[in-house]
Design a protein around this motif. Structure first.
Motif, PDB file in Angstrom:
ATOM      1  N   UNK A 195      42.714  48.193  21.281  1.00 16.97           N
ATOM      2  CA  UNK A 195      43.887  48.534  20.491  1.00 16.97           C
ATOM      3  C   UNK A 195      44.088  47.686  19.249  1.00 16.97           C
ATOM      4  N   UNK A 196      43.033  46.980  18.805  1.00 14.48           N
ATOM      5  CA  UNK A 196      43.136  46.126  17.618  1.00 14.48           C
ATOM      6  C   UNK A 196      44.434  45.305  17.641  1.00 14.48           C
ATOM      7  N   UNK A 197      44.551  44.527  18.667  1.00 11.46           N
ATOM      8  CA  UNK A 197      45.766  43.716  18.878  1.00 11.46           C
ATOM      9  C   UNK A 197      45.639  42.434  18.049  1.00 11.46           C
ATOM     10  N   UNK A 198      46.048  42.545  16.786  1.00 12.49           N
ATOM     11  CA  UNK A 198      45.835  41.464  15.828  1.00 12.49           C
ATOM     12  C   UNK A 198      46.594  40.192  16.200  1.00 12.49           C
ATOM     13  N   UNK A 199      47.836  40.336  16.630  1.00 16.66           N
ATOM     14  CA  UNK A 199      48.644  39.152  16.899  1.00 16.66           C
ATOM     15  C   UNK A 199      48.027  38.305  18.010  1.00 16.66           C
ATOM     16  N   UNK A 239      37.560  35.315  10.289  1.00 15.25           N
ATOM     17  CA  UNK A 239      36.934  35.793  11.523  1.00 15.25           C
ATOM     18  C   UNK A 239      37.551  37.109  11.994  1.00 15.25           C
ATOM     19  N   UNK A 240      38.856  37.257  11.834  1.00 22.38           N
ATOM     20  CA  UNK A 240      39.502  38.525  12.186  1.00 22.38           C
ATOM     21  C   UNK A 240      38.921  39.654  11.341  1.00 22.38           C
ATOM     22  N   UNK A 241      38.741  39.407  10.042  1.00 18.01           N
ATOM     23  CA  UNK A 241      38.192  40.423   9.150  1.00 18.01           C
ATOM     24  C   UNK A 241      36.776  40.801   9.567  1.00 18.01           C
ATOM     25  N   UNK A 242      35.949  39.792   9.877  1.00 23.73           N
ATOM     26  CA  UNK A 242      34.564  40.049  10.272  1.00 23.73           C
ATOM     27  C   UNK A 242      34.509  40.849  11.567  1.00 23.73           C
ATOM     28  N   UNK A 243      35.351  40.481  12.532  1.00 28.36           N
ATOM     29  CA  UNK A 243      35.368  41.204  13.807  1.00 28.36           C
ATOM     30  C   UNK A 243      35.774  42.658  13.585  1.00 28.36           C
ATOM     31  N   UNK A 244      36.790  42.884  12.729  1.00 24.74           N
ATOM     32  CA  UNK A 244      37.254  44.245  12.487  1.00 24.74           C
ATOM     33  C   UNK A 244      36.185  45.091  11.808  1.00 24.74           C
ATOM     34  N   UNK A 245      35.509  44.517  10.813  1.00 23.14           N
ATOM     35  CA  UNK A 245      34.456  45.256  10.137  1.00 23.14           C
ATOM     36  C   UNK A 245      33.331  45.599  11.100  1.00 23.14           C
ATOM     37  N   UNK A 246      32.969  44.660  11.958  1.00 18.19           N
ATOM     38  CA  UNK A 246      31.909  44.905  12.934  1.00 18.19           C
ATOM     39  C   UNK A 246      32.309  46.014  13.906  1.00 18.19           C
ATOM     40  N   UNK A 288      50.638  47.289  15.697  1.00 21.59           N
ATOM     41  CA  UNK A 288      51.684  47.238  16.724  1.00 21.59           C
ATOM     42  C   UNK A 288      52.388  45.892  16.773  1.00 21.59           C
ATOM     43  N   UNK A 289      51.690  44.825  16.370  1.00 20.87           N
ATOM     44  CA  UNK A 289      52.279  43.498  16.488  1.00 20.87           C
ATOM     45  C   UNK A 289      53.115  43.111  15.279  1.00 20.87           C
ATOM     46  N   UNK A 290      53.231  44.010  14.304  1.00 22.46           N
ATOM     47  CA  UNK A 290      54.033  43.692  13.134  1.00 22.46           C
ATOM     48  C   UNK A 290      53.237  43.151  11.979  1.00 22.46           C
ATOM     49  N   UNK A 291      51.891  43.126  12.086  1.00 26.33           N
ATOM     50  CA  UNK A 291      51.065  42.614  11.006  1.00 26.33           C
ATOM     51  C   UNK A 291      50.829  43.699   9.966  1.00 26.33           C
ATOM     52  N   UNK A 292      50.735  43.308   8.704  1.00 24.23           N
ATOM     53  CA  UNK A 292      50.345  44.227   7.654  1.00 24.23           C
ATOM     54  C   UNK A 292      48.833  44.362   7.660  1.00 24.23           C
ATOM     55  N   UNK A 336      44.794  36.699  16.751  1.00 24.51           N
ATOM     56  CA  UNK A 336      45.057  35.572  15.854  1.00 24.51           C
ATOM     57  C   UNK A 336      45.580  34.367  16.634  1.00 24.51           C
ATOM     58  N   UNK A 337      46.462  34.597  17.587  1.00 20.25           N
ATOM     59  CA  UNK A 337      46.986  33.495  18.397  1.00 20.25           C
ATOM     60  C   UNK A 337      45.868  32.807  19.177  1.00 20.25           C
ATOM     61  N   UNK A 338      44.941  33.600  19.679  1.00 19.15           N
ATOM     62  CA  UNK A 338      43.811  33.041  20.411  1.00 19.15           C
ATOM     63  C   UNK A 338      42.931  32.195  19.492  1.00 19.15           C
TER      64      UNK A 338
END
Length: 543
Positions: free
Chosen positions: A233-237, A256-263, A517-521, A240-242
């Motif tokens: 579910x691409x739970x960004x919050x 790292x979040x960007x790289x993971x999402x692109x992958x 869902x977590x409120x991130x843009x 990022x907290x992890x």
């Protein structure tokens, strides 16, 4: 005028000092925390090390043998093979799906629960019912298959690339810790056989409860991996907290979040987000075959046999069972020290160098051990003291070469080479090839050793030469390579770069800025998947 100016300068110096000190303190806290959570995950390997050693230790117990009505060579092989069967089934068919769908932490916890159940089954097997003991071995194998799959992935996904090898080396070290516990408990019991009776072997088995209880007490207090959060579910919050707990700056987290999402985008659109990539993606097939080969090789170097049958081997050299128990315990103790060599060598010299050097060293040790034993006289079913000491020294030297190379490095290499979409399943399958190879060797080795004696070690010498050559020609170096860039080493495309290029081919079409869902843009423009969190204060960079 001078004093206020000096005071302001002094304040600036103090502020600068505090900033630097705070930055360095936070850095060291992150390093310590990274190692702590890695040690919790690495504790799963204690389960493997303990159980792989416990039956070897029990073979020296006369009370165990009498309790189960004098087990013959074939049943000894069956008892050893039983836990590998459970581990293979769990690693191939259960470990990957559980770690992927329920999380790495649940995978580790479920394995620990299975080991607890199996420990009671083995300890309280009815007298003469070897079948119940074997069933317990199968269940403990299932627990290992679940825990080892999830634990190795957990370390690989949270450790920074620059020290991933160093942290992952703790994985193999904890195997040695498991052996250390099993053999020293056995040695202590062997000194009080008359007082303990049947509990001289039951104490060794039931002590296996310790580590799974420790794992269960801690595993849900450590963070889940960011890659698992992004897969579900691409739970960004949460991701990022992890990452914030193990990365130094906010920029590191964002990158790292960007790289993971692109992958993930690339795997979903261009390959497959399911296990079908195991046979659809040529580069995944290639690394899976290599991983199968080196994981099988780990067990046929001779170490798997030594760890399982060292008691039987030393009986051909020594007559005193207590002496054999002490040698096993000392070997396990030195194994911990030898494995620590991987912490400073694996990221300095690389994985490939260690595998080749280790194979060469082990081959030489096996040749000399076989020659020393077969070319010296035997009196009263034992060797002379100098010859016996020489054999023990050479087998310890073999362990010195094995532990940081084919012991630790095989696990490091296997845990880091697979892309995110197949990592859990591929690591589970690859690691359990160890048990496939080990079960084959374990079944025939008792009879082989009885018939051929130490000539059997020439076979292991030849195998190690072949493994060194295979590594030289077929195994690529992975030192310092990011997880999302690993594919290019095997003829594939970097999944992170593939996600960017895929977005560019869509003509940079802007599809808007959404909110997760977590409120991130989230900038959902392909090729520029930037994740920013609302109202997040900037973290000071390290000075």
């Amino acid at each position: 005028m001078g004093l206020p100016t000096q005071k302001r300068a002094y304040n600036w110096y103090v502020a600068a000092f505090l900033l630097v000190a705070t930055s360095h303190l936070r850095f060291y806290i992150l390093i310590l925390y990274s190692r702590y959570i890695s040690l919790v995950a690495a504790s799963c390997m204690v389960l493997y090390g303990y159980d792989a050693s416990v039956y070897n230790a029990l073979q020296g117990s006369e009370n165990w043998d009498v309790y189960f009505n004098r087990v013959n060579d074939q049943l000894i092989g069956a008892v050893n093979t039983a836990y590998t069967v459970g581990a293979i089934v769990a690693g191939w068919f259960m470990g990957g799906p559980i770690a992927d769908y329920f999380g790495r932490r649940v995978g580790m916890a479920s394995g620990a629960v299975a080991v607890i159940i199996a420990t009671f089954m083995q300890t309280f097997s009815p007298r003469g019912q070897i079948g119940c003991f074997i069933a317990g071995r199968v269940v403990v194998g299932i627990g290992q298959g679940l825990a080892l799959t999830a634990g190795s992935i957990y370390i690989g996904e949270l450790a920074p690339p620059s020290i991933r090898g160093k942290i992952m080396s703790f994985w193999q070290m904890f195997y040695s810790v498991g052996s250390f516990l099993a053999y020293w408990v056995n040695y202590a019991c062997s000194r009080h056989i008359e007082e303990l009776g049947d509990w001289d072997w039951k104490m060794v088995v039931i002590f296996q409860l310790l580590v799974p209880c420790v794992i269960l007490a801690q595993v849900f207090f450590i963070p889940e991996t960011p890659r698992w959060y992004m897969q579900h579910g691409q739970r960004y919050k949460e991701a990022r907290d992890s990452l914030r707990k193990v990365r130094e700056t906010e920029m590191d987290v964002d990158d790292e979040i960007m790289i993971i999402k692109e992958a993930l985008d690339y795997e979903k659109e261009a390959i497959s987000s399911t296990y079908s990539a195991l046979w659809k993606d040529k580069s995944v097939r290639k690394r899976l075959l290599i991983a199968f080969a080196i994981n099988a090789g780990q067990q046929i170097t001779g170490q798997g046999t030594l760890n399982t049958y060292s008691t039987a081997i030393y009986k051909k050299v020594f007559k005193n069972p207590e002496t054999i128990s002490l040698i096993n315990a000392l070997n396990a103790t030195f194994g911990i020290v030898f494995t620590l060599n991987a912490t400073w060598t694996v990221d300095r010299f690389g994985r490939k160098f260690l595998l080749i050097a280790g194979a060469a060293g082990m081959a030489v040790c096996m040749i000399i051990v076989a020659a020393v034993e077969t070319e010296t006289p035997t009196t009263d079913d034992a060797k002379s003291r100098p010859v016996a000491i020489s054999i023990v020294f050479l087998l310890f030297l073999f362990s010195f070469f094995y532990k940081p190379s084919w012991g630790a490095t095989v696990w490091i290499w296997t845990a880091e080479i697979f892309s995110m979409n197949v990592r859990a399943q591929a690591v589970g399958m690859s690691s359990q090839v160890q048990n496939v190879a080990n079960s084959i060797v374990q079944q025939f080795f008792p009879a082989f050793l009885n018939n051929e004696g130490f000539y059997a070690f020439y076979m292991f010498a030849a195998i190690n030469v072949c493994l060194g050559l295979f590594t030289w020609f077929c195994v690529p170096e992975t030192k310092g390579v990011g997880l999302e860039d690993m594919d290019r080493l095997f003829g594939g495309k970097s999944h992170a770069r593939g996600g960017v290029e895929m977005g560019t081919r869509l003509n940079d079409k802007e599809v808007g800025t959404g909110r997760s869902e977590d409120g991130s843009d989230v900038d959902t423009k392909r090729g520029a998947s930037v994740v920013t969190e609302v109202s997040v204060p900037e973290m000071p960079t390290k000075i």
